[in-house]
Enzyme design. Sequence first.
Site, PDB file in Angstrom:
ATOM      1  CG  HIS A 388      -1.799   1.151   1.389  1.00 26.55           C
ATOM      2  ND1 HIS A 388      -3.141   1.110   1.061  1.00 26.55           N
ATOM      3  CD2 HIS A 388      -1.571   2.419   1.837  1.00 26.55           C
ATOM      4  CE1 HIS A 388      -3.689   2.292   1.299  1.00 26.55           C
ATOM      5  NE2 HIS A 388      -2.753   3.105   1.775  1.00 26.55           N
ATOM      6  CD  GLU A 389       1.542   3.651   3.721  1.00 32.43           C
ATOM      7  OE1 GLU A 389       1.752   4.699   3.065  1.00 32.43           O
ATOM      8  OE2 GLU A 389       0.531   3.492   4.426  1.00 32.43           O
ATOM      9  CG  HIS A 392       0.266   6.287  -0.568  1.00 24.65           C
ATOM     10  ND1 HIS A 392      -0.789   6.972  -1.129  1.00 24.65           N
ATOM     11  CD2 HIS A 392      -0.274   5.606   0.484  1.00 24.65           C
ATOM     12  CE1 HIS A 392      -1.898   6.732  -0.453  1.00 24.65           C
ATOM     13  NE2 HIS A 392      -1.609   5.900   0.530  1.00 24.65           N
ATOM     14  CG  HIS A 395       0.565   8.720  -7.196  1.00 24.16           C
ATOM     15  ND1 HIS A 395      -0.739   8.775  -6.766  1.00 24.16           N
ATOM     16  CD2 HIS A 395       0.638   9.580  -8.254  1.00 24.16           C
ATOM     17  CE1 HIS A 395      -1.422   9.625  -7.525  1.00 24.16           C
ATOM     18  NE2 HIS A 395      -0.604  10.131  -8.425  1.00 24.16           N
TER      19      HIS A 395
END
Length: 600
Positions: A388-389, A392, A395
Amino acid sequence: MPEILKERSELDPQFQWDLTPMFESDAAWETALDSLDADIESLAAFAGKLTDAVTIGAYLDASTEVGRKVERLYCYASQRHDEDTRDDKAQSMYARIGSKYVKMAAALSFAQPEILSLPEETLTAIVNDPAVADYKFNLEDLLRGKPHTLTKAEEKLLASFGEVMSAPSEIYHNLEDADLLFDAVKDGSGETVEVTGSNFVPLEMSTDRTLRENAFHSYYKSYREHINTFAASYAGAIKAATAEAAARNYPSSRAMAMAGENVPAEVYDNLVATVRKHIPAMHRYVRLRKKMLGVDALHFYDVYAPLVGDLKKSYSYETAQEMVLKAVAPLGEDYQATVRKAYAERWIDVYPNRGKRGGAYSGGCYDSNPYILLNFSGTLDSVSTLAHEMGHTIHSWRSRQHQPPQYADYTLFVAEVASTVNENLLIEQLLANENDPQTRLYLLNQYLENFKGTVYRQTMFAEFEREAHAMVERGEALNAAALNALYKRLVTDYFGNDMVIDDEIQYEWARIPHFYRPFYVYKYATGYSTAVALSEGILKEGEPAVKRYKEFLSMGGSAYPLDELRHAGVDLATPAPVDAALEKFERILDDAEATLAKLQ
């Protein structure tokens, strides 16, 4: 016995983030901080002179550079603080740069009203002048808000009411966090268990049904006893939002809240209507939960109960790294190369230590690596958090690599897309290689719970918000009885006849802090639906979808979020993405029902 946390100095530095690319040392940070006041004060020279494109362009260049300096100083201090929140030196650094942030905001406060005070034809000419070409989108966005920007005197007056208008939120948080107390309860063995605001959800996830039920009744008993105060504070928050919206010439508080990202109301309404269409699938999941728990009646204290026992598997951090690399393989070698770079260059602070901030996040700034804070514990959830991280982080990395600083930050509307794409790719990769029915059912249920919590539940919240604000705007009384009745009706609609609608659940709205940030929760549902559409496209379409997705990751804040998502292949102005996501939910549900049948 629980593992005793080590001091940070006892951990292997290879598992700690390397902040030296930002500042070589704390002393270097102090030197940079010392020169900051002069930089901030230099911006005051532009006050009263923002009347032409050349001067405005020079101001935007100068303020952007000062902003970069402040951001780098802030990120370093913030991350040093999070390494060990007990550290006095880090606390001091964090507090001092925080005050500089406030000082910079005050120094820049003249610019927006000064620019917007210019005649519209002058502003239009400035926006199209080559002297401000690097800021054209920012200025167009600023100009878009002109009809809702008041005169200087009116803006000052409205700002003076800031603390008054935020009082309902402060009252709510003081009541919930400081004053609300709960009765202790008995578990299934007769042992006394304390109930608090922070341990309520973990208690509801217990396998001890007696404990879950008793905690549920204790928790909502306190909300019921204070429900009129909660209703008054929430009504006050809505009235503050509707009053500001009226003052700024917006048709509603919802229109004002969504205007910042230029998202039209139909996106919100399409979400609600489409999720409503797929509510029968949610009712199917409720029936499956009831069947798997083996209960005669499913209550709301069973909503978080584990359906499948813990996998009892533990993963080393090195294994987790490889699992994430394998999961993102469909995104291409260049994507994997950046993940490897994050591993090799110590962008990640891996393990917990005494005093370290809890949870996880992806941070950093334009002039640093996009760092990740973890508290890795070896569970599958920890592996998923890394994925998940990392979403981020990639991105942010791609945005900063492809955009100038003024366009490098993406909006909240798209903030959870890349992270959820990575999570979905991980769970899809695990399911593709898992034949054991018990483990497979565990993974499928995790998937279903993500949909339930992020799409269905957040959309239910979005409906509640929409109607509560509309009631105030129609001049209707927004008291406890009205709010309780509205919430209970929505819960009944969303969960269906196989769920016992416990009397206490009508008070649940009072424990949702997001309602004090108007019209925010719907973004969870649109973001998750978008991520499902993108991850499905990546896995089924391959390279064309991957190319569009990587271009989206590189856009930062250079366009409005809906336009960025359209570039990626997802048009939230139509019901199609949410429709497709919930059709996926139904396929996962089919799989879970079939897998359960193999175990019976």
